[in-house]
Design an enzyme around this catalytic site. Sequence first.
Site, PDB file in Angstrom:
ATOM      1  N   LEU A 163      26.367  -2.990   8.028  1.00  0.00           N
ATOM      2  CA  LEU A 163      25.482  -2.441   6.673  1.00  0.00           C
ATOM      3  C   LEU A 163      24.387  -3.486   6.424  1.00  0.00           C
ATOM      4  CD1 LEU A 163      27.655  -0.785   4.375  1.00  0.00           C
ATOM      5  CD2 LEU A 163      26.633   0.327   5.951  1.00  0.00           C
ATOM      6  N   ASP A 164      23.338  -2.876   6.373  1.00  0.00           N
ATOM      7  CA  ASP A 164      22.075  -3.889   5.805  1.00  0.00           C
ATOM      8  C   ASP A 164      22.467  -4.415   4.561  1.00  0.00           C
ATOM      9  OD1 ASP A 164      20.700  -2.858   7.800  1.00  0.00           O
ATOM     10  OD2 ASP A 164      19.504  -1.228   6.791  1.00  0.00           O
ATOM     11  N   CYS A 165      21.802  -5.578   4.307  1.00  0.00           N
ATOM     12  CA  CYS A 165      22.182  -6.424   3.209  1.00  0.00           C
ATOM     13  C   CYS A 165      22.087  -5.487   1.820  1.00  0.00           C
ATOM     14  CB  CYS A 165      21.266  -7.457   3.005  1.00  0.00           C
ATOM     15  SG  CYS A 165      21.434  -8.692   1.517  1.00  0.00           S
TER      16      CYS A 165
END
Length: 298
Positions: free
Chosen positions: A128-130
Amino acid sequence: MIQDSERLDVYCSNRFFLSRSQARKLIENGQILVNKKVEKPSYKLKEEDTVEFTGEKKEDRKILPQNIPLDIIYEDDYLIVLNKQKGLLTHPTTHNYDNTLVNALLYHTKGKLSNIGGDFRQGIVHRLDCDTSGLMLAAKTNFAHEKLAEDIKTKKTVRKYLGICHGIIEDDFGIIDKPLVHYMGKTVKMNVSNEGQKAITEYKVLERFQKATFLELKLQTGRTHQIRCHLSSLNHPLIGDILYGSKGFIDFQNLKTKGQVLQSYFLAFTHPVTGEIMEYRIDYDEDIKKVLNYLRSK
């Protein structure tokens, strides 16, 4: 299953659920062997070839455990289901070795994670993106990792997201089928291109507002920034997603969020060992609650 004449780096990318560059690095480091020998990433495989991950690590820097709080939803000897918080990188990069999910998982499991992806991606089956929160899978064994990654690739695993985008999407349902490529060769942004990798996102409208739409989004593929780039390509970037154009919309600029309003809220998969169907759903995160409350008050 090996397909005749398939490139080694392409096969490893698909099998181990890695990026092409990560697969090439592992091959060049001698961590992936073909018939017990080191081959080039461009090596054309034959059906009878045996591809083996050696487990030897040659990264420049050791990734260390760190005591970072985790929201564990489920855990056994093979895998972990967790709710990743916003602001936490999934894995280290060449510029950031600390304060990532991998560091946290190493501490939590005392180092008992799959190592197919090398030190930087220990345990990471998908990312998942930050600044995207929500449900993620991590693997403790290589067997579990391979099985979970294969199920994601073959669409047996269901991943659903919630997002709030700018503007009104008129169709109740839709499919965004647009290939994606790294923008200008960079890794921090994606762009729609016919020369890119296949990327498909399904969406369903949950609620419409005066200048925004609340969506459920389902991944058929799992490219970097897929949902964010796909919605931006429709001129409906996620609220708070500055990288993909949200800053160009004057509405809701004063509604501060911790990045893009996007959450992985539903996950269903088959347990790699027991065969049990595992299904998880979590409540809205703080940014989604905040934005929905604001929109519904208008």
